[in-house]
Each structure stands twice: as C-alpha cells, then as structure tokens.
Design a protein around this motif. Structure first.
Motif, PDB file in Angstrom:
ATOM      1  N   GLY A 150      -5.728  -2.055   0.688  1.00 21.79           N
ATOM      2  CA  GLY A 150      -4.906  -2.930  -0.151  1.00 21.79           C
ATOM      3  C   GLY A 150      -5.696  -3.609  -1.249  1.00 21.79           C
ATOM      4  O   GLY A 150      -5.280  -3.633  -2.411  1.00 21.79           O
ATOM      5  N   SER A 151      -6.858  -4.131  -0.908  1.00 25.25           N
ATOM      6  CA  SER A 151      -7.642  -4.898  -1.878  1.00 25.25           C
ATOM      7  C   SER A 151      -8.377  -4.016  -2.877  1.00 25.25           C
ATOM      8  O   SER A 151      -8.740  -4.481  -3.961  1.00 25.25           O
ATOM      9  N   GLN A 152      -8.578  -2.753  -2.559  1.00 23.02           N
ATOM     10  CA  GLN A 152      -9.325  -1.841  -3.439  1.00 23.02           C
ATOM     11  C   GLN A 152      -8.456  -0.733  -4.032  1.00 23.02           C
ATOM     12  O   GLN A 152      -8.977   0.292  -4.482  1.00 23.02           O
ATOM     13  N   GLN A 153      -7.146  -0.934  -4.057  1.00 24.91           N
ATOM     14  CA  GLN A 153      -6.225   0.116  -4.511  1.00 24.91           C
ATOM     15  C   GLN A 153      -6.599   0.695  -5.865  1.00 24.91           C
ATOM     16  O   GLN A 153      -6.631   1.919  -6.022  1.00 24.91           O
ATOM     17  N   ASP A 154      -6.857  -0.158  -6.852  1.00 22.56           N
ATOM     18  CA  ASP A 154      -7.138   0.347  -8.203  1.00 22.56           C
ATOM     19  C   ASP A 154      -8.371   1.241  -8.219  1.00 22.56           C
ATOM     20  O   ASP A 154      -8.349   2.334  -8.794  1.00 22.56           O
ATOM     21  N   ALA A 155      -9.440   0.802  -7.571  1.00 25.76           N
ATOM     22  CA  ALA A 155     -10.674   1.595  -7.527  1.00 25.76           C
ATOM     23  C   ALA A 155     -10.465   2.887  -6.744  1.00 25.76           C
ATOM     24  O   ALA A 155     -10.979   3.941  -7.130  1.00 25.76           O
ATOM     25  N   LEU A 156      -9.715   2.819  -5.650  1.00 25.28           N
ATOM     26  CA  LEU A 156      -9.467   4.016  -4.838  1.00 25.28           C
ATOM     27  C   LEU A 156      -8.622   5.031  -5.592  1.00 25.28           C
ATOM     28  O   LEU A 156      -8.891   6.236  -5.534  1.00 25.28           O
ATOM     29  N   TRP A 157      -7.595   4.570  -6.319  1.00 26.50           N
ATOM     30  CA  TRP A 157      -6.786   5.492  -7.128  1.00 26.50           C
ATOM     31  C   TRP A 157      -7.657   6.155  -8.185  1.00 26.50           C
ATOM     32  O   TRP A 157      -7.559   7.360  -8.427  1.00 26.50           O
ATOM     33  N   ALA A 158      -8.523   5.370  -8.845  1.00 22.89           N
ATOM     34  CA  ALA A 158      -9.405   5.924  -9.880  1.00 22.89           C
ATOM     35  C   ALA A 158     -10.344   6.962  -9.278  1.00 22.89           C
ATOM     36  O   ALA A 158     -10.563   8.034  -9.856  1.00 22.89           O
ATOM     37  N   ILE A 203       0.847  -1.189   0.000  1.00 19.50           N
ATOM     38  CA  ILE A 203       0.000   0.000   0.000  1.00 19.50           C
ATOM     39  C   ILE A 203       0.888   1.247   0.000  1.00 19.50           C
ATOM     40  O   ILE A 203       1.643   1.474   0.954  1.00 19.50           O
ATOM     41  N   PRO A 204       0.803   2.067  -1.054  1.00 15.06           N
ATOM     42  CA  PRO A 204       1.611   3.288  -1.090  1.00 15.06           C
ATOM     43  C   PRO A 204       1.246   4.231   0.069  1.00 15.06           C
ATOM     44  O   PRO A 204       0.079   4.373   0.423  1.00 15.06           O
ATOM     45  N   PHE A 205       2.268   4.881   0.630  1.00 17.20           N
ATOM     46  CA  PHE A 205       2.029   5.848   1.699  1.00 17.20           C
ATOM     47  C   PHE A 205       1.068   6.940   1.232  1.00 17.20           C
ATOM     48  O   PHE A 205       0.221   7.397   1.993  1.00 17.20           O
ATOM     49  N   GLU A 206       1.211   7.363  -0.025  1.00 22.11           N
ATOM     50  CA  GLU A 206       0.330   8.412  -0.549  1.00 22.11           C
ATOM     51  C   GLU A 206      -1.131   7.979  -0.472  1.00 22.11           C
ATOM     52  O   GLU A 206      -1.993   8.762  -0.054  1.00 22.11           O
ATOM     53  N   LEU A 207      -1.416   6.746  -0.845  1.00 18.67           N
ATOM     54  CA  LEU A 207      -2.794   6.249  -0.783  1.00 18.67           C
ATOM     55  C   LEU A 207      -3.291   6.244   0.662  1.00 18.67           C
ATOM     56  O   LEU A 207      -4.418   6.662   0.945  1.00 18.67           O
ATOM     57  N   LYS A 264       0.656  14.945  -1.730  1.00 16.97           N
ATOM     58  CA  LYS A 264       1.069  13.870  -0.820  1.00 16.97           C
ATOM     59  C   LYS A 264       1.901  12.791  -1.514  1.00 16.97           C
ATOM     60  O   LYS A 264       2.220  11.772  -0.919  1.00 16.97           O
ATOM     61  N   ARG A 265       2.287  13.016  -2.776  1.00 14.92           N
ATOM     62  CA  ARG A 265       3.031  12.003  -3.535  1.00 14.92           C
ATOM     63  C   ARG A 265       4.310  11.569  -2.811  1.00 14.92           C
ATOM     64  O   ARG A 265       4.670  10.396  -2.820  1.00 14.92           O
ATOM     65  N   GLU A 266       5.021  12.511  -2.202  1.00 12.68           N
ATOM     66  CA  GLU A 266       6.313  12.214  -1.578  1.00 12.68           C
ATOM     67  C   GLU A 266       6.218  11.987  -0.063  1.00 12.68           C
ATOM     68  O   GLU A 266       7.250  11.902   0.607  1.00 12.68           O
ATOM     69  N   VAL A 267       5.006  11.884   0.472  1.00  7.14           N
ATOM     70  CA  VAL A 267       4.850  11.734   1.917  1.00  7.14           C
ATOM     71  C   VAL A 267       5.510  10.435   2.395  1.00  7.14           C
ATOM     72  O   VAL A 267       5.521   9.425   1.680  1.00  7.14           O
ATOM     73  N   GLU A 268       6.071  10.508   3.574  1.00  7.67           N
ATOM     74  CA  GLU A 268       6.721   9.350   4.175  1.00  7.67           C
ATOM     75  C   GLU A 268       6.054   9.019   5.503  1.00  7.67           C
ATOM     76  O   GLU A 268       5.366   9.855   6.081  1.00  7.67           O
TER      77      GLU A 268
END
Length: 137
Positions: free
Chosen positions: A101-109, A35-39, A63-67
């Motif tokens: 984690g399981s919905q990453q693609d839908a959440l990014w969209a 899971i990306p930190f940004e997500l 938030k792309r570079e958030v850690e």
C-alpha cells in the motif's frame, strides 16, 4: 516472521471491493490504502511468483482483470487470497500489505519497467508452464 513484530501496524478494517478490484485496508497507525488486486497478484509473496531466491522472480502478465474470489485469515498476522486465475499460494502478512500500500507508485513503476525490458505489456498472456523435466534425457 513478518507480521509478528510488535511494532507492525495491524488492520482495523479490511474490505474487498469486487467491482473496483481493490483491497481497502486501514491500519492501527491511521494509514489507509486501496491496493489493486492486480498489484497484489503481480507482487504475490508466493514462491511461484517470487522464486526461491534473487533473480528467480517470474514476471506476471495478464492480471489486469484478476479478481479475489476468497480471502482467508492466516492466524492473526496475514490473509491468503484466492485469485480468479487460480493462484492461491501467497500469504500476505500485515507488514507486506502495508508495504504494498505505501509503495504502490514505486512498485507500479518497477513493474512497468520490468514489462518494458521484457518487451511485454500488462495484458500479455502468461506463457505456458514448462512440463516436468525428463531427468538426464
């Protein structure tokens, strides 16, 4: 409360990868997610991001570079990350991390559609917070 149901898969492995900015998490049912930190940051379950009801969500940008600077356990059901932008009020239950984690693609969209509708991009700076209200003035 989320994360306390007996049927919720629990993490068997959890690793913060600072260089690639992903949380690698393996669950007891065999599922594994990166899971990306940004997500995590843009979908933080905190009231600061989600608001206090439907329609009060605050669109997160820049938030792309958030850690993740720290990741503290919350009982046996969640973790609370401290992000490099100072955000630290989100409590991520096991089932919420599984959902992310399981919905990453839908959440990014959904996130990119919300950005587009607002005329923003992922790297736009967050607007300054409004100051306290002056009451009836």
């Amino acid at each position: 409360m989320a994360g306390l149901r007996t049927d919720t898969p629990t993490p068997v492995e959890l690793t913060v990868h600072g260089a690639s900015r992903v949380l690698d998490i393996a669950f007891s049912d065999g599922a594994r997610f990166r899971i990306p930190f940004e997500l995590m940051r843009v979908y933080s379950p905190s009231a600061e991001v989600q608001g206090h009801g439907p329609g009060q969500e605050v669109l997160q940008t820049g938030k792309r570079e958030v850690e993740i600077l720290a990741l503290e356990p919350v009982g046996n059901y969640a973790v609370q990350p401290t992000f490099s932008d100072g955000h630290d009020s989100g409590i991520f239950t096991w089932d919420y991390l599984y959902f992310l984690g399981s919905q990453q693609d839908a959440l990014w969209a959904e996130y990119t559609a919300r950005l587009e509708a607002a005329g923003l991009d992922r790297d736009a700076p967050m607007p300054a917070k409004a100051g306290p209200s002056c009451g009836g003035h």
